[in-house]
Motif scaffolding. Sequence first.
Motif, PDB file in Angstrom:
ATOM      1  N   GLU A   1       0.842  -1.174   0.000  1.00 42.86           N
ATOM      2  CA  GLU A   1       0.000   0.000   0.000  1.00 42.86           C
ATOM      3  C   GLU A   1       0.896   1.248   0.000  1.00 42.86           C
ATOM      4  O   GLU A   1       1.823   1.372   0.775  1.00 42.86           O
ATOM      5  N   THR A   2       0.580   2.180  -0.870  1.00 47.51           N
ATOM      6  CA  THR A   2       1.320   3.423  -0.965  1.00 47.51           C
ATOM      7  C   THR A   2       0.546   4.527  -0.248  1.00 47.51           C
ATOM      8  O   THR A   2      -0.649   4.692  -0.464  1.00 47.51           O
ATOM      9  N   VAL A   3       1.261   5.242   0.593  1.00 44.13           N
ATOM     10  CA  VAL A   3       0.649   6.361   1.308  1.00 44.13           C
ATOM     11  C   VAL A   3       1.346   7.635   0.855  1.00 44.13           C
ATOM     12  O   VAL A   3       2.564   7.737   0.930  1.00 44.13           O
ATOM     13  N   GLU A   4       0.566   8.565   0.355  1.00 46.61           N
ATOM     14  CA  GLU A   4       1.128   9.849  -0.059  1.00 46.61           C
ATOM     15  C   GLU A   4       0.767  10.901   0.965  1.00 46.61           C
ATOM     16  O   GLU A   4      -0.375  10.995   1.392  1.00 46.61           O
ATOM     17  N   ARG A   5       1.743  11.657   1.359  1.00 40.79           N
ATOM     18  CA  ARG A   5       1.505  12.756   2.285  1.00 40.79           C
ATOM     19  C   ARG A   5       1.840  14.059   1.570  1.00 40.79           C
ATOM     20  O   ARG A   5       2.854  14.167   0.913  1.00 40.79           O
ATOM     21  N   GLN A   6       0.961  15.009   1.747  1.00 42.51           N
ATOM     22  CA  GLN A   6       1.171  16.315   1.144  1.00 42.51           C
ATOM     23  C   GLN A   6       2.054  17.153   2.064  1.00 42.51           C
ATOM     24  O   GLN A   6       1.804  17.208   3.264  1.00 42.51           O
ATOM     25  N   PRO A   7       3.058  17.793   1.512  1.00 37.25           N
ATOM     26  CA  PRO A   7       3.903  18.646   2.362  1.00 37.25           C
ATOM     27  C   PRO A   7       3.140  19.880   2.828  1.00 37.25           C
ATOM     28  O   PRO A   7       2.164  20.295   2.204  1.00 37.25           O
ATOM     29  N   LYS A   8       3.591  20.419   3.925  1.00 39.25           N
ATOM     30  CA  LYS A   8       2.977  21.630   4.471  1.00 39.25           C
ATOM     31  C   LYS A   8       4.099  22.533   4.962  1.00 39.25           C
ATOM     32  O   LYS A   8       5.053  22.078   5.575  1.00 39.25           O
ATOM     33  N   ILE A   9       3.956  23.817   4.721  1.00 38.71           N
ATOM     34  CA  ILE A   9       4.946  24.804   5.152  1.00 38.71           C
ATOM     35  C   ILE A   9       4.308  25.686   6.206  1.00 38.71           C
ATOM     36  O   ILE A   9       3.176  26.150   6.036  1.00 38.71           O
ATOM     37  N   VAL A  10       5.029  25.908   7.291  1.00 40.87           N
ATOM     38  CA  VAL A  10       4.564  26.806   8.346  1.00 40.87           C
ATOM     39  C   VAL A  10       5.468  28.034   8.345  1.00 40.87           C
ATOM     40  O   VAL A  10       6.689  27.914   8.335  1.00 40.87           O
ATOM     41  N   VAL A  11       4.850  29.216   8.332  1.00 39.00           N
ATOM     42  CA  VAL A  11       5.594  30.470   8.319  1.00 39.00           C
ATOM     43  C   VAL A  11       5.142  31.302   9.519  1.00 39.00           C
ATOM     44  O   VAL A  11       3.948  31.420   9.785  1.00 39.00           O
ATOM     45  N   LEU A  12       6.101  31.874  10.229  1.00 36.06           N
ATOM     46  CA  LEU A  12       5.811  32.741  11.378  1.00 36.06           C
ATOM     47  C   LEU A  12       6.169  34.169  11.015  1.00 36.06           C
ATOM     48  O   LEU A  12       7.242  34.431  10.468  1.00 36.06           O
ATOM     49  N   PHE A  13       5.266  35.096  11.346  1.00 37.12           N
ATOM     50  CA  PHE A  13       5.491  36.504  11.048  1.00 37.12           C
ATOM     51  C   PHE A  13       5.536  37.319  12.333  1.00 37.12           C
ATOM     52  O   PHE A  13       4.607  37.266  13.142  1.00 37.12           O
ATOM     53  N   ASP A  14       6.593  38.073  12.487  1.00 38.02           N
ATOM     54  CA  ASP A  14       6.743  38.987  13.618  1.00 38.02           C
ATOM     55  C   ASP A  14       5.854  40.198  13.362  1.00 38.02           C
ATOM     56  O   ASP A  14       6.011  40.883  12.351  1.00 38.02           O
ATOM     57  N   VAL A  15       4.911  40.451  14.265  1.00 37.25           N
ATOM     58  CA  VAL A  15       4.038  41.618  14.136  1.00 37.25           C
ATOM     59  C   VAL A  15       4.214  42.550  15.334  1.00 37.25           C
ATOM     60  O   VAL A  15       3.342  43.365  15.623  1.00 37.25           O
ATOM     61  N   SER A  16       5.342  42.431  16.012  1.00 35.59           N
ATOM     62  CA  SER A  16       5.608  43.301  17.155  1.00 35.59           C
ATOM     63  C   SER A  16       5.809  44.737  16.678  1.00 35.59           C
ATOM     64  O   SER A  16       5.948  45.005  15.478  1.00 35.59           O
ATOM     65  N   ALA A  17       5.843  45.653  17.614  1.00 34.64           N
ATOM     66  CA  ALA A  17       5.982  47.082  17.288  1.00 34.64           C
ATOM     67  C   ALA A  17       7.253  47.375  16.499  1.00 34.64           C
ATOM     68  O   ALA A  17       7.284  48.327  15.705  1.00 34.64           O
ATOM     69  N   SER A  18       8.278  46.556  16.663  1.00 35.92           N
ATOM     70  CA  SER A  18       9.535  46.798  15.946  1.00 35.92           C
ATOM     71  C   SER A  18       9.364  46.693  14.433  1.00 35.92           C
ATOM     72  O   SER A  18      10.175  47.235  13.680  1.00 35.92           O
ATOM     73  N   MET A  19       8.315  46.032  13.975  1.00 37.12           N
ATOM     74  CA  MET A  19       8.099  45.889  12.539  1.00 37.12           C
ATOM     75  C   MET A  19       7.651  47.200  11.885  1.00 37.12           C
ATOM     76  O   MET A  19       7.662  47.323  10.670  1.00 37.12           O
ATOM     77  N   ASN A  20       7.289  48.188  12.696  1.00 36.12           N
ATOM     78  CA  ASN A  20       6.954  49.512  12.161  1.00 36.12           C
ATOM     79  C   ASN A  20       8.184  50.391  12.009  1.00 36.12           C
ATOM     80  O   ASN A  20       8.091  51.508  11.511  1.00 36.12           O
ATOM     81  N   THR A  21       9.334  49.879  12.416  1.00 40.57           N
ATOM     82  CA  THR A  21      10.591  50.624  12.337  1.00 40.57           C
ATOM     83  C   THR A  21      11.027  50.788  10.882  1.00 40.57           C
ATOM     84  O   THR A  21      10.911  49.872  10.081  1.00 40.57           O
ATOM     85  N   PHE A  45       8.218  41.581  -0.178  1.00 39.84           N
ATOM     86  CA  PHE A  45       8.928  40.328  -0.448  1.00 39.84           C
ATOM     87  C   PHE A  45       7.950  39.195  -0.773  1.00 39.84           C
ATOM     88  O   PHE A  45       8.178  38.403  -1.680  1.00 39.84           O
ATOM     89  N   LEU A  46       6.857  39.131  -0.040  1.00 42.56           N
ATOM     90  CA  LEU A  46       5.883  38.055  -0.241  1.00 42.56           C
ATOM     91  C   LEU A  46       5.132  38.166  -1.555  1.00 42.56           C
ATOM     92  O   LEU A  46       4.799  37.160  -2.179  1.00 42.56           O
ATOM     93  N   TRP A  90      -2.964  35.882  -1.124  1.00 42.89           N
ATOM     94  CA  TRP A  90      -3.517  37.192  -0.790  1.00 42.89           C
ATOM     95  C   TRP A  90      -2.805  38.286  -1.563  1.00 42.89           C
ATOM     96  O   TRP A  90      -1.645  38.156  -1.942  1.00 42.89           O
ATOM     97  N   SER A  91      -3.492  39.393  -1.711  1.00 45.34           N
ATOM     98  CA  SER A  91      -2.888  40.582  -2.309  1.00 45.34           C
ATOM     99  C   SER A  91      -1.991  41.258  -1.271  1.00 45.34           C
ATOM    100  O   SER A  91      -2.067  40.951  -0.074  1.00 45.34           O
ATOM    101  N   ALA A  92      -1.204  42.216  -1.718  1.00 41.05           N
ATOM    102  CA  ALA A  92      -0.349  42.976  -0.793  1.00 41.05           C
ATOM    103  C   ALA A  92      -1.204  43.692   0.250  1.00 41.05           C
ATOM    104  O   ALA A  92      -0.834  43.749   1.429  1.00 41.05           O
ATOM    105  N   GLU A  93      -2.354  44.200  -0.147  1.00 41.89           N
ATOM    106  CA  GLU A  93      -3.236  44.907   0.792  1.00 41.89           C
ATOM    107  C   GLU A  93      -3.776  43.957   1.859  1.00 41.89           C
ATOM    108  O   GLU A  93      -3.864  44.311   3.036  1.00 41.89           O
ATOM    109  N   GLN A  94      -4.141  42.745   1.460  1.00 36.88           N
ATOM    110  CA  GLN A  94      -4.644  41.765   2.428  1.00 36.88           C
ATOM    111  C   GLN A  94      -3.547  41.364   3.418  1.00 36.88           C
ATOM    112  O   GLN A  94      -3.799  41.244   4.609  1.00 36.88           O
ATOM    113  N   TRP A  95      -2.337  41.156   2.912  1.00 38.64           N
ATOM    114  CA  TRP A  95      -1.217  40.824   3.799  1.00 38.64           C
ATOM    115  C   TRP A  95      -0.951  41.963   4.773  1.00 38.64           C
ATOM    116  O   TRP A  95      -0.769  41.743   5.967  1.00 38.64           O
ATOM    117  N   ALA A  96      -0.927  43.182   4.281  1.00 41.91           N
ATOM    118  CA  ALA A  96      -0.652  44.338   5.141  1.00 41.91           C
ATOM    119  C   ALA A  96      -1.703  44.450   6.243  1.00 41.91           C
ATOM    120  O   ALA A  96      -1.376  44.672   7.405  1.00 41.91           O
TER     121      ALA A  96
END
Length: 103
Positions: A1-21, A45-46, A90-96
Amino acid sequence: ETVERQPKIVVLFDVSASMNTIDGPAVFGKDPATLPSRLDQVVQFLTAKRKTADAPFLEQLLKKASVTAYRFGSTVDDLDVAQLADGKTWSAEQWARWLKSDS
């Protein structure tokens, strides 16, 4: 029996106040206040098409696997998690908007 697993990517985004710098390289003759913030640079970048690729970074990731995105500031926001799949980015506006949400 063949089992296929789909890969998944997890991304973390820093949204602290320093990101407004604004701390990018100075541009001669340009008001430093008009330079993009760290957050603006992440959104660009995204979503912006790059010279060395046919598609923006995030679209390239989504062609390989689905992406789950989390925000973090002082803690991880596990209530508003972004689930993205190929063709459903998402569009740039949705990400922002998502990245500037209080966390």
